[in-house]
Design an enzyme around this catalytic site. Structure first.
Site, short mmCIF file in Angstrom:
data_model
loop_
_atom_site.label_atom_id
_atom_site.label_comp_id
_atom_site.label_asym_id
_atom_site.label_seq_id
_atom_site.Cartn_x
_atom_site.Cartn_y
_atom_site.Cartn_z
N LYS A 190 -2.71 9.32 18.85
CA LYS A 190 -2.23 8.07 19.41
C LYS A 190 -1.20 8.38 20.49
CE LYS A 190 -0.78 3.46 17.88
NZ LYS A 190 -0.45 2.61 16.74
N GLU B 214 -3.59 -7.84 2.49
CA GLU B 214 -2.83 -9.05 2.18
C GLU B 214 -3.18 -9.63 0.83
OE1 GLU B 214 -3.03 -8.51 6.62
OE2 GLU B 214 -4.50 -8.48 5.00
N ARG C 48 -5.13 -14.61 5.00
CA ARG C 48 -6.04 -13.68 4.34
C ARG C 48 -5.72 -13.54 2.84
NH1 ARG C 48 -6.84 -8.54 8.30
NH2 ARG C 48 -9.04 -9.02 8.09
#
Length: 620
Positions: free
Chosen positions: A284, A370, A398
């Site tokens: 990244k 979640e 969610r």
């Protein structure tokens, strides 16, 4: 902003992936370098998501080079890593408008481009959608290919594993690319793995493969190597075994920054039958040293000078509501060892960094999960702890079933600190916190609070933490108003509003941080202004007083009008059989696009001028 395309001679020729596919493969490395430099130059001038895109340059080039997009379907999960995809699919010259009002959408968006197969903002949806597309492609019978690119963070969500399990069961032709950006799964990347991946994805060995063990037995050089250094292969065999048990043909991990190696491997895998998984390792922030060293800091950036060692510091401002919440967590944890705080992978965004460092035994990051976060909190509450679930409004959607089934029905003392409520801004429709009051208000046993400023925010956090029932404190993105913060033992009476100003004829009932703009409107209209504080239970005694002494009641909220706080006021007044004019001001019945919070509020008429205008039009 204009970019000199003469600095990018190959990239300047690519206005669609078809142009890319007309270029010889030996040029792809140069194109990747130009694409990386273009991304750096553009985002540093315009702001936006940054480090993720730098890590997917070569993968993006390879996928569009091998697959016949947009006929072949390519899905990104999530959209942070899709900036290079946007550049290669005809949006290069508009990239500087990304995340700005009327500019490019921050994530892949079906309305924006035929190359964006799935609109995406929340993570872990790609494999499910890709499987549906693969089934549809088989029924269509045109040999259309399907690819899903999922980041390693998104693989922490149960939805991804549910999709893997189903895909392995029904065995449709599809490719899942696991972009492992050195933040979790594997560090075992090198020449051996790259060579193996090319070899194992080729037709010569495809027929031999039933699993990693059988494959090793049938390739003598590898068998010999395994007998001498078995421990060095474990990193390769273990993920292989895991994904193959789910029914996938696993290849990798390979170097995700070797564009030639990616092209050769993906070419080989393109025509393999059944579900395929290619595990690539990337960095990244690749190619920009500061982002490589701190990919979290450089995940999303303001405008900056690439030659400077640090990002520019924002001007000193009032603490954000996220910071106010983090401050409350630390103050409360000092006096209450039963406080436990849970986040679904949003430690930085939710202001929990200091808390996680100071109180590690009371802090739980459950990853992008979640549903698990909510039910985990239920277990903690049953066990005598005092859980606080810190979650963004749009992510709480969610965990809705778990909130009802595992928290509210059992009336458990779990508090939800709902961040990013109301209009969020640049991330657009997928992230606007437009619906939380509407979907929460109908649930029994919940106490729902909406602070007008940071002092009220901490008072409400204190209050919710002291209750023996489920509670919600919802607050927006952005800074407070400079109010003095309370002590940790100060609370407020549940269901009681606060009269801010007494006026004539018109009563403004403000919910949450709309109070600042409502004050301006109240002064202009000589209206009574009330800070309602509680969405549930409503202060019905105060509402009775207002409807008996005013001609018009106006509710103001940063939430959908449909089913929101104003709807609650309407329902109560109707139940009392009172005849009075009511105007609900809030977010209208459509998905709200991206722009700054101020721009969106103005466009929706949720600033003071808009409130005044709506009221004057209503009474005229």
């Amino acid at each position: 902003m204009t970019t000199n395309l003469a600095d990018y001679p190959l990239l300047a020729q690519i206005n669609s992936p078809k142009d890319l596919r007309n270029i010889s493969q030996d040029q792809l490395s140069r194109i990747s370098n130009e694409l990386r430099n273009y991304l750096l130059n553009s985002v540093s001038k315009s702001s936006g998501h940054f480090a993720s895109g730098l890590g997917t340059i070569e993968l993006t080039v390879a996928l569009h080079y091998v697959y016949n997009t947009p006929f072949d379907h390519l899905i990104w999960d999530v959209g942070h890593q899709a900036y290079p995809h946007k550049i290669l699919t005809g949006r290069r010259d508009q990239l500087h408008t990304i995340r700005q009002k009327d500019g490019l959408h921050p994530f892949p968006w079906r309305e924006e481009s035929e190359y964006d197969t799935l609109s995406v903002g929340h993570s872990s949806t790609s494999i499910s959608a890709a499987l549906g597309l693969a089934v549809a492609a088989e029924k269509e019978g045109k040999n259309r290919k399907t690819v899903a690119v999922i980041g390693d963070g998104a693989m922490t969500a149960g939805m991804a594993f549910e999709a893997l399990n189903h895909a392995g069961d029904i065995k449709k032709d599809m490719l899942v690319v696991l972009n492992d950006n050195e933040m979790s799964i594997s560090e075992n990347v090198g020449a051996l793995n790259n060579h193996l991946a090319k070899m194992l994805s080729g037709s010569l060995y495809t027929g031999l493969r039933e699993g990693s063990k059988r494959l090793l037995k049938n390739i003598p050089p590898i068998k010999e190597l395994a007998s001498r250094a078995e421990e060095h292969l474990k990193g390769m065999v273990v993920p292989s075994t895991f994904f193959e048990e789910l029914g996938f043909n696993y290849i990798g991990p390979i170097d995700g920054h070797d564009v030639d190696g990616l092209v050769e491997t993906i070419k080989n895998m393109r025509n393999l039958k059944g579900p395929q998984l290619l595990h690539i390792a990337t960095k990244k922030g690749k190619g920009y040293y500061a982002a490589e060293q701190d990919p979290i800091k450089y995940h999303a950036v303001p405008k900056f000078n690439p030659n400077d060692e640090n990002l520019p510091k924002s001007k000193p401002a009032l603490p954000t509501y996220s910071q106010i919440f983090g401050d409350w967590l630390c103050k409360t944890a000092e006096v209450d060892k039963k406080l436990v705080a849970i986040t679904p992978a949003m430690r930085e965004g939710s202001g929990m960094v200091e808390f996680s460092q100071r109180f590690p035994d009371q802090y739980y990051d459950v990853a992008i999960a979640e549903q698990h976060a909510v039910t985990y909190a239920a277990g903690l509450a049953i066990g005598g702890q005092k859980p606080v679930v810190a979650i963004y409004s749009s992510f709480l959607q969610r965990g809705y079933d778990q909130l009802i089934h595992d928290i509210a029905i059992q009336n458990l003392p779990v508090m939800f600190a709902v961040d990013r409520a109301g209009i969020v801004g640049a991330d657009g429709a997928t992230h606007q916190g437009s619906f939380d009051l509407s979907f929460l208000r109908c649930i029994p046993n919940l106490v729902i609070m909406a602070p007008a400023n940071e002092r009220e925010c901490q008072l409400m956090l204190n209050t919710g933490h002291s209750l023996e029932t489920p509670s919600v404190v919802r607050y927006p993105r952005g800074g407070g108003t400079g109010e003095t913060l309370p002590c940790v033992d100060e609370t407020i009476d549940v269901g009681k509003g606060l009269t801010i100003k007494t006026g004539r004829k018109i009563a403004l009932l403000s919910f949450g941080t709309m109070l600042t703009e409502a004050k301006i409107a109240a002064a202009e209209l000589d209206a009574t202004l009330v800070d309602m504080r509680f969405v549930k239970p409503l202060d019905t005694q105060l509402i009775d007083e207002l409807i008996n002494s005013h001609e018009l009641v106006v509710t103001i909220e940063d939430n959908a009008i449909a089913g929101g706080a104003g709807s609650g006021v309407n329902e109560y007044i109707l139940s009392q059989g009172k005849a009075i004019k009511i105007l609900n001001i809030g977010i209208p019945d459509h998905f709200v696009k991206h722009g700054t919070q101020a721009e969106v509020h103005q466009e929706l008429g949720l600033d003071s001028a808009g409130i005044i205008n709506k009221i004057n039009n209503f009474i005229s």
